[in-house]
Design an enzyme around this catalytic site. Structure first.
Site, mmCIF file in Angstrom:
data_model
loop_
_atom_site.group_PDB
_atom_site.id
_atom_site.type_symbol
_atom_site.label_atom_id
_atom_site.label_comp_id
_atom_site.label_asym_id
_atom_site.label_seq_id
_atom_site.Cartn_x
_atom_site.Cartn_y
_atom_site.Cartn_z
ATOM 1 N N SER A 174 0.820 -1.210 0.000
ATOM 2 C CA SER A 174 0.000 0.000 0.000
ATOM 3 C C SER A 174 0.855 1.261 0.000
ATOM 4 O O SER A 174 1.984 1.269 0.493
ATOM 5 C CB SER A 174 -0.913 0.020 1.229
ATOM 6 O OG SER A 174 -1.764 -1.092 1.229
HETATM 7 N N1 SAH Z 1 -1.140 -4.784 3.918
HETATM 8 C C1 SAH Z 1 -0.340 -4.745 2.714
HETATM 9 C C2 SAH Z 1 -1.176 -4.513 1.490
HETATM 10 C C3 SAH Z 1 -1.497 -5.776 0.815
HETATM 11 S S1 SAH Z 1 -2.479 -5.611 -0.647
HETATM 12 C C4 SAH Z 1 0.736 -3.697 2.872
HETATM 13 O O1 SAH Z 1 1.239 -3.562 3.957
HETATM 14 O O2 SAH Z 1 1.105 -3.028 1.937
HETATM 15 C C5 SAH Z 1 -3.935 -6.429 -0.124
HETATM 16 C C6 SAH Z 1 -3.815 -7.871 0.205
HETATM 17 O O3 SAH Z 1 -5.134 -8.345 0.525
HETATM 18 C C7 SAH Z 1 -3.323 -8.788 -0.910
HETATM 19 O O4 SAH Z 1 -2.184 -9.462 -0.473
HETATM 20 C C8 SAH Z 1 -4.483 -9.765 -1.143
HETATM 21 O O5 SAH Z 1 -4.070 -11.076 -1.446
HETATM 22 C C9 SAH Z 1 -5.193 -9.704 0.195
HETATM 23 N N2 SAH Z 1 -6.600 -10.136 0.203
HETATM 24 C C10 SAH Z 1 -7.570 -9.922 -0.719
HETATM 25 N N3 SAH Z 1 -8.720 -10.490 -0.320
HETATM 26 C C11 SAH Z 1 -8.480 -11.069 0.886
HETATM 27 C C12 SAH Z 1 -9.276 -11.830 1.802
HETATM 28 N N4 SAH Z 1 -10.573 -12.110 1.575
HETATM 29 N N5 SAH Z 1 -8.692 -12.269 2.943
HETATM 30 C C13 SAH Z 1 -7.383 -12.007 3.212
HETATM 31 N N6 SAH Z 1 -6.587 -11.310 2.382
HETATM 32 C C14 SAH Z 1 -7.116 -10.849 1.231
#
Ligand code: SAH
Length: 225
Positions: free
Chosen positions: A70
């Protein structure tokens, strides 16, 4: 001699990180505790080495599996909204979407305990590797579908989703403690690509709902892989 990836030189140094924090302050982030946490977590450890020189730009970057780390401003904005005028702090936190683990590490600096759920096992493996050398005792990672929440650890004082839902999964509101807050990107016009941050607070009698900034997140998907 090779420098440790944690201490860092040049683009991975504390000074580079402090410049990122200054830019966040310029963009309107006022919560000094959030800024201090982001100044302490080495974001370059959470991206591939080929991208490390861009780790402190205020931008989302690819982390594999079609997902992204993010944007720092959005991380700061969401955590600040969860903390705003709440003396009790973040308390027990649920994060949906561990990804590379960056935001989880920032949350762990500000919360009592953090539970983070990721649906893609390959990413969870990466996150564990990224987080290992930081040794964060109050962070637990789980492989699962975060749209179901995490019933075994509920209720939560704070819930934060890093993936955008078409509609907010009902389980998440139900797993909020009274006085707890949830922030999540949600699609605003069904079927359209527009998303905004939705901030929900659980009161003794129900829920309050507030819409904040427009954002762009990867989709929240059901099931795990
Ligand atoms: N928190 C991260 C951002 C990750 S992007 C950071 O620090 O930058 C969002 C993430 O959400 C992705 O890895 C994706 O696989 C996950 N995601 C999407 N749907 C999800 C769900 N239902 N349960 C858990 N994770 C999910």
């Amino acid at each position: 001699m090779t420098a440790s990836r944690t201490t860092g030189i040049g683009f991975t140094s504390q000074r580079t990180r402090d410049r990122m924090v200054e830019r966040l302050r310029d963009k309107g982030i006022k919560d000094e505790a959030v800024l201090a946490a982001m100044s302490a977590v080495p974001r370059h450890l959470f991206v591939d080495e080929a991208l490390a020189s861009r780790a402190y730009e205020d931008t989302a970057l690819p982390i594999g599996f079609e997902q992204t780390i993010s944007q720092p401003f959005v991380v700061a904005l969401m955590i600040s909204a969860l903390r705003a005028s709440r003396e009790s702090g973040l308390g027990k936190v649920l994060e949906i979407g561990t990804g590379c683990g960056y935001q989880a590490a920032v949350l762990a600096k500000l919360a009592k305990e953090v539970y983070s759920v990721e649906r893609i096992s390959g990413l969870l493996t990466k996150a564990r590797a990224n987080l290992r050398e930081l040794r964060i005792p109050n962070l637990r990672l789980t492989h699962g579908d975060g749209s179901e929440g995490l019933i075994q650890a509920a209720p939560f004082d704070s819930i934060i989703s890093a993936a955008a839902a078409q509609e907010l999964p009902p389980a998440l509101k139900l797993q909020l403690a009274v006085g707890g807050r949830l922030i999540a990107p949600v699609h605003v016009n069904a079927g359209k690509r527009e998303q905004a941050l939705c901030l929900i607070e659980r009161t003794a009698t129900g829920y309050t709902e507030q819409w904040l900034d427009a954002v762009r997140f990867v989709p929240l998907r059901a099931g795990k892989q």
